[in-house]
Design a protein around this motif. Structure first.
Motif, short mmCIF file in Angstrom:
data_model
loop_
_atom_site.label_atom_id
_atom_site.label_comp_id
_atom_site.label_asym_id
_atom_site.label_seq_id
_atom_site.Cartn_x
_atom_site.Cartn_y
_atom_site.Cartn_z
N TYR A 53 6.35 6.99 -0.42
CA TYR A 53 7.61 6.48 -0.96
C TYR A 53 8.15 7.38 -2.05
CZ TYR A 53 5.85 2.38 1.45
OH TYR A 53 5.35 1.53 2.40
N ARG A 55 10.36 8.07 -5.64
CA ARG A 55 10.21 7.50 -6.98
C ARG A 55 10.96 6.16 -7.11
NH1 ARG A 55 9.32 10.53 -12.08
NH2 ARG A 55 8.98 12.20 -10.63
N LEU A 58 8.94 3.38 -4.68
CA LEU A 58 7.53 3.10 -4.96
C LEU A 58 7.30 1.80 -5.72
CD1 LEU A 58 4.59 4.00 -4.71
CD2 LEU A 58 4.90 5.31 -6.81
N PRO A 59 8.06 1.49 -6.77
CA PRO A 59 7.81 0.23 -7.50
C PRO A 59 7.93 -1.02 -6.62
CG PRO A 59 9.21 1.67 -8.79
CD PRO A 59 9.07 2.31 -7.44
N HIS A 61 6.85 -1.36 -3.67
CA HIS A 61 5.68 -1.47 -2.80
C HIS A 61 4.36 -1.55 -3.55
CE1 HIS A 61 8.01 -0.84 0.85
NE2 HIS A 61 8.74 -0.03 0.12
N ARG A 62 4.40 -1.46 -4.85
CA ARG A 62 3.17 -1.56 -5.65
C ARG A 62 2.77 -3.02 -5.79
NH1 ARG A 62 3.07 2.87 -10.37
NH2 ARG A 62 2.18 4.46 -9.04
N SER A 63 1.48 -3.25 -5.69
CA SER A 63 0.98 -4.61 -5.92
C SER A 63 0.72 -4.78 -7.42
CB SER A 63 -0.29 -4.84 -5.12
OG SER A 63 -1.30 -3.95 -5.55
N ARG A 65 -1.77 -4.43 -9.17
CA ARG A 65 -3.04 -3.81 -9.57
C ARG A 65 -2.94 -2.98 -10.83
NH1 ARG A 65 -3.46 1.27 -5.70
NH2 ARG A 65 -1.27 1.36 -5.23
N PHE A 66 -1.74 -2.62 -11.30
CA PHE A 66 -1.62 -1.81 -12.50
C PHE A 66 -1.10 -2.62 -13.61
CE2 PHE A 66 -1.38 1.44 -9.15
CZ PHE A 66 -2.47 2.18 -9.53
#
Length: 66
Positions: A53, A55, A58-59, A61-63, A65-66
């Protein structure tokens, strides 16, 4: 947990670690975003069969986890 971990590490050491990761002479690989189709570059070699993905996408699709 991570919050207290980073408080114990001097900022200088954290900056030196990320300096190598974010350096301008790091090899970038061309790719096409799997979400919007925009041409992009990433700091790793994309593997066939795995989505990459840009820039902006990408956010989405992030789970958590961060």
């Amino acid at each position: 947990m991570h919050d207290t971990f980073f408080r114990k590490i001097p900022i200088v050491l954290i900056a030196k670690k990320y300096q190598g990761i974010m350096s301008e002479d790091r090899k970038m690989y061309k790719c096409t975003c799997a979400d919007c189709g925009k041409d992009s570059e990433v700091p790793f070699e994309p593997k066939e069969g795995r989505p990459v993905y840009c820039r902006e996408c990408l956010p989405k699709h992030r789970s958590g986890r961060f």
